[in-house]
Design a protein around this motif. Structure first.
Motif, mmCIF file in Angstrom:
data_model
loop_
_atom_site.group_PDB
_atom_site.id
_atom_site.type_symbol
_atom_site.label_atom_id
_atom_site.label_comp_id
_atom_site.label_asym_id
_atom_site.label_seq_id
_atom_site.Cartn_x
_atom_site.Cartn_y
_atom_site.Cartn_z
ATOM 1 N N LEU A 77 0.829 -1.215 0.000
ATOM 2 C CA LEU A 77 0.000 0.000 0.000
ATOM 3 C C LEU A 77 0.855 1.253 0.000
ATOM 4 C CD1 LEU A 77 -2.908 -1.013 2.387
ATOM 5 C CD2 LEU A 77 -3.085 -0.448 -0.034
ATOM 6 N N ALA A 78 1.980 1.220 0.715
ATOM 7 C CA ALA A 78 2.893 2.369 0.709
ATOM 8 C C ALA A 78 3.419 2.617 -0.697
ATOM 9 C CB ALA A 78 4.044 2.139 1.684
ATOM 10 N N PHE A 79 3.757 1.552 -1.405
ATOM 11 C CA PHE A 79 4.224 1.703 -2.787
ATOM 12 C C PHE A 79 3.116 2.273 -3.669
ATOM 13 C CE2 PHE A 79 4.641 0.010 -7.115
ATOM 14 C CZ PHE A 79 5.815 0.629 -7.482
ATOM 15 N N ALA A 80 1.899 1.727 -3.533
ATOM 16 C CA ALA A 80 0.785 2.177 -4.367
ATOM 17 C C ALA A 80 0.439 3.647 -4.085
ATOM 18 C CB ALA A 80 -0.435 1.289 -4.133
ATOM 19 N N LEU A 81 0.359 4.013 -2.813
ATOM 20 C CA LEU A 81 0.038 5.404 -2.484
ATOM 21 C C LEU A 81 1.206 6.338 -2.810
ATOM 22 C CD1 LEU A 81 -2.029 5.004 0.789
ATOM 23 C CD2 LEU A 81 -2.847 5.661 -1.471
ATOM 24 N N GLY A 82 2.430 5.859 -2.655
ATOM 25 C CA GLY A 82 3.592 6.650 -3.063
ATOM 26 C C GLY A 82 3.581 6.903 -4.562
ATOM 27 N N LEU A 83 3.187 5.901 -5.322
ATOM 28 C CA LEU A 83 3.065 6.049 -6.779
ATOM 29 C C LEU A 83 1.962 7.040 -7.129
ATOM 30 C CD1 LEU A 83 4.448 4.870 -9.270
ATOM 31 C CD2 LEU A 83 2.668 3.143 -9.336
ATOM 32 N N PHE A 84 0.863 6.990 -6.372
ATOM 33 C CA PHE A 84 -0.228 7.949 -6.569
ATOM 34 C C PHE A 84 0.270 9.377 -6.299
ATOM 35 C CE2 PHE A 84 -3.800 10.356 -4.662
ATOM 36 C CZ PHE A 84 -4.628 10.405 -5.765
ATOM 37 N N ILE A 85 1.015 9.554 -5.218
ATOM 38 C CA ILE A 85 1.570 10.869 -4.888
ATOM 39 C C ILE A 85 2.512 11.332 -5.998
ATOM 40 C CG2 ILE A 85 3.064 12.119 -3.266
ATOM 41 C CD1 ILE A 85 1.900 10.255 -1.064
ATOM 42 N N PHE A 86 3.341 10.410 -6.503
ATOM 43 C CA PHE A 86 4.258 10.727 -7.603
ATOM 44 C C PHE A 86 3.483 11.186 -8.843
ATOM 45 C CE2 PHE A 86 6.217 8.829 -11.468
ATOM 46 C CZ PHE A 86 7.254 9.724 -11.622
ATOM 47 N N LEU A 87 2.399 10.489 -9.178
ATOM 48 C CA LEU A 87 1.620 10.857 -10.368
ATOM 49 C C LEU A 87 0.950 12.224 -10.195
ATOM 50 C CD1 LEU A 87 0.078 7.390 -11.252
ATOM 51 C CD2 LEU A 87 1.949 8.578 -12.411
ATOM 52 N N ILE A 88 0.456 12.509 -8.994
ATOM 53 C CA ILE A 88 -0.134 13.825 -8.736
ATOM 54 C C ILE A 88 0.953 14.905 -8.834
ATOM 55 C CG2 ILE A 88 -1.277 15.285 -7.002
ATOM 56 C CD1 ILE A 88 -3.146 13.216 -8.205
ATOM 57 N N TYR A 89 2.150 14.598 -8.297
ATOM 58 C CA TYR A 89 3.264 15.549 -8.394
ATOM 59 C C TYR A 89 3.605 15.832 -9.851
ATOM 60 C CZ TYR A 89 8.013 17.362 -8.249
ATOM 61 O OH TYR A 89 9.132 18.116 -8.445
ATOM 62 N N LYS A 90 3.685 14.785 -10.641
ATOM 63 C CA LYS A 90 4.037 14.933 -12.054
ATOM 64 C C LYS A 90 2.977 15.735 -12.803
ATOM 65 C CE LYS A 90 5.784 12.022 -15.736
ATOM 66 N NZ LYS A 90 6.053 10.665 -16.164
ATOM 67 N N LYS A 91 1.712 15.505 -12.447
ATOM 68 C CA LYS A 91 0.609 16.185 -13.129
ATOM 69 C C LYS A 91 0.503 17.658 -12.733
ATOM 70 C CE LYS A 91 -3.103 15.047 -15.598
ATOM 71 N NZ LYS A 91 -2.942 14.802 -17.005
ATOM 72 N N THR A 92 0.897 17.989 -11.507
ATOM 73 C CA THR A 92 0.728 19.363 -11.024
ATOM 74 C C THR A 92 2.016 20.165 -11.038
ATOM 75 O OG1 THR A 92 1.089 18.667 -8.734
ATOM 76 C CG2 THR A 92 -1.198 18.743 -9.516
ATOM 77 N N TYR A 93 3.120 19.599 -11.503
ATOM 78 C CA TYR A 93 4.403 20.309 -11.463
ATOM 79 C C TYR A 93 4.355 21.538 -12.364
ATOM 80 C CZ TYR A 93 9.327 21.328 -11.596
ATOM 81 O OH TYR A 93 10.526 21.961 -11.485
ATOM 82 N N GLN A 94 4.802 22.670 -11.822
ATOM 83 C CA GLN A 94 4.781 23.928 -12.576
ATOM 84 C C GLN A 94 6.135 24.617 -12.620
ATOM 85 O OE1 GLN A 94 1.761 26.275 -10.647
ATOM 86 N NE2 GLN A 94 0.215 25.555 -12.066
#
Length: 187
Positions: A29-46
């Motif tokens: 679950l830590a890996f899955a949620l960490g991956l989710f956080i990574f994807l949100i970071y990638k999508k919102t990076y400015q």
């Protein structure tokens, strides 16, 4: 003297204090949620220059904090030792974007909450934070400031460059201007 007598500090009891299933579930679950956080970071990076290593760090940080909290939840002495050890660690990397700090704390918090066994809170909290970040961070205004550095060889080319920039932008401000005299030597 038996094998149990060698480890009088209840070492063998701590080995089985967390079940294998709980460890695997928490780390997955830590890996899955960490991956989710990574994807949100990638999508919102400015920022100006995207760093993929920071995104991977978010996944690793979620898993590492889960691992540490899993270890210390079963042993008070170990938790005090871990706090002492972590208190001397200094992080020297400068955080360039203020939002990056939020992602770091989010990763650490998810790891702690998962290891504490509050799986619904970790999942629901992460989804809610992710949605909020996607809504507010990606809300772009139509006016984005940029810095343009122009090198001109004379007043005429400077005027042409200024007129060109004014025709392509809504608002333009010259913040700094340097003039250098070119010395031509005839041989």
């Amino acid at each position: 003297m038996s094998f149990n007598d060698i480890f009088k500090s209840s070492f063998l009891e701590n080995v089985t204090s967390i079940s294998i299933f709980d460890m695997v579930l928490a780390m997955a679950l830590a890996f899955a949620l960490g991956l989710f956080i990574f994807l949100i970071y990638k999508k919102t990076y400015q920022g100006v220059m995207y760093s993929s290593s920071f995104g991977v760090t978010l996944v690793a940080l979620t898993m590492i904090s889960t691992l540490v909290i899993l270890a210390v939840t079963s042993n008070v002495v170990l938790s005090l030792g871990m706090v002492g050890a972590l208190s001397i660690v200094r992080f020297r990397t400068a955080i360039k974007e203020p939002l990056d700090i939020a992602f770091l704390f989010w990763s650490i918090a998810v790891g702690i909450v998962l290891a504490a066994g509050m799986i619904p809170l970790a999942v629901f909290g992460s989804v809610l934070i992710g949605i909020i970040l996607l809504i507010f961070v990606n809300k772009k205004s139509h006016v984005n400031p940029y810095i343009v550095v122009v090198s001109c060889d004379g007043h005429g080319s400077e005027e042409k460059a200024t007129e060109f920039l004014k025709s392509k932008t809504i608002r333009m401000v010259v913040k700094s201007k340097s003039a250098h005299r070119l010395l031509l030597h005839h041989i």
